[in-house]
Design an enzyme around this catalytic site. Structure first.
Site, PDB file in Angstrom:
ATOM      1  N   ARG A 166      -5.663   0.664  -6.493  1.00 12.50           N
ATOM      2  CA  ARG A 166      -4.354   1.204  -6.082  1.00 12.50           C
ATOM      3  C   ARG A 166      -3.867   2.275  -7.061  1.00 12.50           C
ATOM      4  NH1 ARG A 166      -2.196  -2.079  -1.951  1.00 12.50           N
ATOM      5  NH2 ARG A 166      -2.613  -4.297  -2.120  1.00 12.50           N
ATOM      6  N   ASP A 215      -5.746  -0.219  -1.434  1.00 12.41           N
ATOM      7  CA  ASP A 215      -6.640  -1.099  -2.194  1.00 12.41           C
ATOM      8  C   ASP A 215      -7.871  -1.519  -1.420  1.00 12.41           C
ATOM      9  OD1 ASP A 215      -5.201  -2.834  -0.328  1.00 12.41           O
ATOM     10  OD2 ASP A 215      -6.068  -4.495  -1.461  1.00 12.41           O
ATOM     11  N   GLY A 272       0.758  -1.247   0.000  1.00 11.99           N
ATOM     12  CA  GLY A 272       0.000   0.000   0.000  1.00 11.99           C
ATOM     13  C   GLY A 272       0.786   1.294   0.000  1.00 11.99           C
ATOM     14  N   THR A 285      -0.113  -3.829  12.586  1.00 12.48           N
ATOM     15  CA  THR A 285       1.020  -3.983  11.668  1.00 12.48           C
ATOM     16  C   THR A 285       2.234  -3.171  12.122  1.00 12.48           C
ATOM     17  OG1 THR A 285      -0.600  -4.208   9.889  1.00 12.48           O
ATOM     18  CG2 THR A 285       1.693  -3.821   9.226  1.00 12.48           C
ATOM     19  N   LYS A 333      -5.846   6.553  11.549  1.00 12.55           N
ATOM     20  CA  LYS A 333      -7.243   6.420  11.984  1.00 12.55           C
ATOM     21  C   LYS A 333      -7.240   6.183  13.489  1.00 12.55           C
ATOM     22  CE  LYS A 333      -9.554   4.134   8.023  1.00 12.55           C
ATOM     23  NZ  LYS A 333      -9.992   2.787   7.561  1.00 12.55           N
ATOM     24  N   ASP A 366      -4.243   1.725  11.146  1.00  9.04           N
ATOM     25  CA  ASP A 366      -5.660   1.503  11.451  1.00  9.04           C
ATOM     26  C   ASP A 366      -5.766   0.969  12.885  1.00  9.04           C
ATOM     27  OD1 ASP A 366      -8.416   1.214  10.809  1.00  9.04           O
ATOM     28  OD2 ASP A 366      -8.113  -0.863  10.255  1.00  9.04           O
ATOM     29  N   THR A 367      -5.786  -0.355  13.081  1.00  6.87           N
ATOM     30  CA  THR A 367      -5.803  -0.896  14.450  1.00  6.87           C
ATOM     31  C   THR A 367      -4.447  -0.713  15.125  1.00  6.87           C
ATOM     32  OG1 THR A 367      -5.112  -3.103  13.759  1.00  6.87           O
ATOM     33  CG2 THR A 367      -7.484  -2.676  13.812  1.00  6.87           C
ATOM     34  N   GLY A 368      -3.392  -0.561  14.323  1.00  3.11           N
ATOM     35  CA  GLY A 368      -2.042  -0.412  14.857  1.00  3.11           C
ATOM     36  C   GLY A 368      -1.263  -1.719  14.880  1.00  3.11           C
ATOM     37  N   PHE A 424     -13.763   3.384   4.702  1.00  2.00           N
ATOM     38  CA  PHE A 424     -12.667   2.620   4.111  1.00  2.00           C
ATOM     39  C   PHE A 424     -12.203   3.388   2.891  1.00  2.00           C
ATOM     40  CE2 PHE A 424     -10.486  -0.721   1.863  1.00  2.00           C
ATOM     41  CZ  PHE A 424      -9.888  -1.421   2.910  1.00  2.00           C
ATOM     42  N   GLU A 426       4.414   3.998   6.125  1.00  2.00           N
ATOM     43  CA  GLU A 426       3.189   3.207   5.972  1.00  2.00           C
ATOM     44  C   GLU A 426       2.142   3.999   5.210  1.00  2.00           C
ATOM     45  OE1 GLU A 426       1.420   0.786   5.805  1.00  2.00           O
ATOM     46  OE2 GLU A 426       1.431  -0.551   7.498  1.00  2.00           O
ATOM     47  N   ASP A 427       1.160   3.271   4.666  1.00  2.00           N
ATOM     48  CA  ASP A 427       0.025   3.940   4.038  1.00  2.00           C
ATOM     49  C   ASP A 427      -0.993   4.375   5.098  1.00  2.00           C
ATOM     50  OD1 ASP A 427      -0.693   1.308   4.622  1.00  2.00           O
ATOM     51  OD2 ASP A 427      -1.513   0.868   2.653  1.00  2.00           O
TER      52      ASP A 427
HETATM   53  P1  IMP Z   1      -3.564  -2.168  10.971  1.00  2.00           P
HETATM   54  O1  IMP Z   1      -2.584  -3.301  11.146  1.00  2.00           O
HETATM   55  O2  IMP Z   1      -4.947  -2.532  11.453  1.00  2.00           O
HETATM   56  O3  IMP Z   1      -3.093  -0.856  11.525  1.00  2.00           O
HETATM   57  O4  IMP Z   1      -3.823  -1.987   9.430  1.00  2.00           O
HETATM   58  C1  IMP Z   1      -2.824  -1.891   8.568  1.00  2.00           C
HETATM   59  C2  IMP Z   1      -3.187  -2.181   7.138  1.00  2.00           C
HETATM   60  O5  IMP Z   1      -4.590  -2.428   6.882  1.00  2.00           O
HETATM   61  C3  IMP Z   1      -2.831  -0.968   6.344  1.00  2.00           C
HETATM   62  O6  IMP Z   1      -1.443  -0.933   6.069  1.00  2.00           O
HETATM   63  C4  IMP Z   1      -3.691  -1.162   5.127  1.00  2.00           C
HETATM   64  O7  IMP Z   1      -3.025  -1.993   4.217  1.00  2.00           O
HETATM   65  C5  IMP Z   1      -4.943  -1.840   5.643  1.00  2.00           C
HETATM   66  N1  IMP Z   1      -6.031  -0.844   5.832  1.00  2.00           N
HETATM   67  C6  IMP Z   1      -6.561  -0.397   6.982  1.00  2.00           C
HETATM   68  N2  IMP Z   1      -7.526   0.517   6.764  1.00  2.00           N
HETATM   69  C7  IMP Z   1      -7.607   0.660   5.421  1.00  2.00           C
HETATM   70  C8  IMP Z   1      -8.414   1.488   4.546  1.00  2.00           C
HETATM   71  O8  IMP Z   1      -9.263   2.303   4.941  1.00  2.00           O
HETATM   72  N3  IMP Z   1      -8.172   1.340   3.215  1.00  2.00           N
HETATM   73  C9  IMP Z   1      -7.243   0.492   2.709  1.00  2.00           C
HETATM   74  N4  IMP Z   1      -6.464  -0.286   3.482  1.00  2.00           N
HETATM   75  C10 IMP Z   1      -6.652  -0.212   4.823  1.00  2.00           C
HETATM   76 MG    MG Z   2      -0.344  -1.446   4.432  1.00  2.00          MG
END
Ligand code: IMP
Ligand code: MG
Length: 174
Positions: free
Chosen positions: A164, A158, A43, A106, A130, A102-104, A151, A98-99
């Site tokens: 993308r 994506d 991403g 990754t 977020k 979200d939850t944190g 989203f 990072e792109d």
């Molecule tokens: P996390 O591990 O929940 O913080 O999410 C990380 C990954 O989820 C990001 O690097 C994105 O690839 C994907 N992601 C989370 N929210 C979105 C969104 O709104 N659009 C696209 N990808 C998302």
């Molecule tokens: Mg990502």
């Protein structure tokens, strides 16, 4: 097929990246050593390409790809590297790019793994953050946009591998 609605135009993305780059440049301007910028695939690749060309300190680039299992269940989610870095980072400054955070999950996993390699520092830069969705604590040092809900796709992001290639950032609408 979902509909999409623009949330950030190409112009807005570029002006935000310019401001973000100024902050990152001033943070690293006095650094004696090169910084290793790590793009989190897939991403972040479009953002990464635009951002690094606005950074004016010694920079090396590398890529990682992470896969997560159990998406949707949130708790107990597992993350693994499907592609690790190639540049050794011991005693180096590392900037994770990072792109979206979200939850944190990754970025939390990636920061913890990279920290075991004893880098000089690890900073996190994300285009979108977020905060309302956070489940795992992460320190974000630099970010472009804050998004509360929805989203988003485009500009590298994506939905099921589609969108993308959009030049702007859009929200998926029913
Ligand atoms: P996390 O591990 O929940 O913080 O999410 C990380 C990954 O989820 C990001 O690097 C994105 O690839 C994907 N992601 C989370 N929210 C979105 C969104 O709104 N659009 C696209 N990808 C998302
Ligand atoms: Mg990502």
């Amino acid at each position: 097929m979902s509909h999409i609605r623009e949330v950030f135009s190409q112009e807005k993305i570029q002006s935000t990246i310019k401001q973000l780059a100024e902050k990152i440049n001033s943070h690293y301007q006095d650094s004696q050593d090169a910084v290793v910028a790590v793009c989190v695939l897939k991403g972040a690749f479009v953002f990464f390409a635009d951002l690094i060309r606005k950074l004016h300190f010694d920079l090396e680039i590398d890529f990682v790809r992470l896969a997560s299992y159990g998406k949707g269940t949130s708790r107990g989610e597992k993350v693994i590297f499907s592609k690790d870095m190639e540049i050794p980072i011991t005693d180096r400054h590392v900037l994770i790019i990072e792109d979206i955070v979200d939850t944190g999950t990754t970025v939390n996993y990636l920061s913890r793994v990279l920290a075991t390699r004893r880098p000089k520092s690890v900073k996190v830069c994300t285009l979108v953050h977020k905060p309302s969705r956070r489940e795992v604590q992460v320190d974000i040092d630099f970010y472009g946009f804050e998004v509360d809900q929805g989203f988003i796709v485009g500009y590298g992001l994506d939905f099921a591998e589609k969108y993308r290639n959009l030049p702007n950032i859009c929200e998926l609408v029913e």
